[in-house]
Design a protein around this motif. Sequence first.
Motif, short mmCIF file in Angstrom:
data_model
loop_
_atom_site.label_atom_id
_atom_site.label_comp_id
_atom_site.label_asym_id
_atom_site.label_seq_id
_atom_site.Cartn_x
_atom_site.Cartn_y
_atom_site.Cartn_z
N HIS A 43 38.26 32.23 41.40
CA HIS A 43 36.82 32.08 41.57
C HIS A 43 36.22 31.67 40.23
O HIS A 43 36.87 31.76 39.19
CB HIS A 43 36.19 33.38 42.07
N SER A 44 35.00 31.21 40.25
CA SER A 44 34.32 30.78 39.04
C SER A 44 34.08 31.98 38.12
O SER A 44 33.32 32.89 38.47
CB SER A 44 32.99 30.12 39.40
N TYR A 75 30.89 34.59 38.10
CA TYR A 75 31.18 36.03 38.15
C TYR A 75 30.52 36.75 36.98
O TYR A 75 29.89 37.79 37.15
CB TYR A 75 32.69 36.27 38.16
N SER A 76 30.65 36.19 35.78
CA SER A 76 30.09 36.83 34.58
C SER A 76 28.57 36.94 34.65
O SER A 76 28.00 37.98 34.31
CB SER A 76 30.47 36.04 33.33
N ILE A 77 27.92 35.87 35.11
CA ILE A 77 26.46 35.88 35.20
C ILE A 77 25.99 36.93 36.21
O ILE A 77 25.07 37.71 35.93
CB ILE A 77 25.92 34.49 35.57
N GLY A 113 36.16 34.33 47.55
CA GLY A 113 35.69 34.67 46.21
C GLY A 113 35.44 36.17 46.10
O GLY A 113 35.92 36.96 46.89
N VAL A 114 34.65 36.54 45.09
CA VAL A 114 34.28 37.93 44.87
C VAL A 114 32.77 38.02 44.98
O VAL A 114 32.05 37.32 44.26
CB VAL A 114 34.73 38.42 43.48
N PHE A 115 32.30 38.89 45.87
CA PHE A 115 30.87 39.03 46.11
C PHE A 115 30.38 40.42 45.74
O PHE A 115 31.11 41.40 45.85
CB PHE A 115 30.55 38.73 47.58
N THR A 148 32.54 31.91 43.84
CA THR A 148 33.50 31.25 44.72
C THR A 148 34.35 30.29 43.89
O THR A 148 34.14 30.15 42.69
CB THR A 148 32.78 30.47 45.84
N LYS A 149 35.25 29.60 44.53
CA LYS A 149 36.11 28.64 43.83
C LYS A 149 35.31 27.50 43.22
O LYS A 149 35.68 26.96 42.19
CB LYS A 149 37.15 28.07 44.78
#
Length: 111
Positions: A3-4, A8-10, A29-31, A43-44
């Motif tokens: 995932h991006s 993710y960091s933001i 991705g991770v939500f 997401t990717k």
Amino acid sequence: MAHSETAYSIIAERIGGLPGIAEKKMFGGVFFMVDGNMVAGATKRGAMARVGKPNEAAALALPGVEAATPSGRRMAGFVRIAEPALAEAPETLERLVDLAFGFAASLPPKV
């Protein structure tokens, strides 16, 4: 699961430590969820946010934001920002997370 990392960091920095926040793998991705309601995720190809129908027009007016169509069909109340646009304007994702968090927090908790 790729995932991006930028997205993710933001998102994690914006809402990661707030009460009721949990992470869940979905949509490839991770939500981040608040009380079981989806807020936004990495997401990717960038990020996706559930801003809700009331905030959709405001979200789509932000630079680089477009309607979310993960399966080829538009998802009402969901928007995405692609990685290139995210790199140019990370503050756009911050604004989307604010809109999405406000919407998700207004919903009843899911048990």
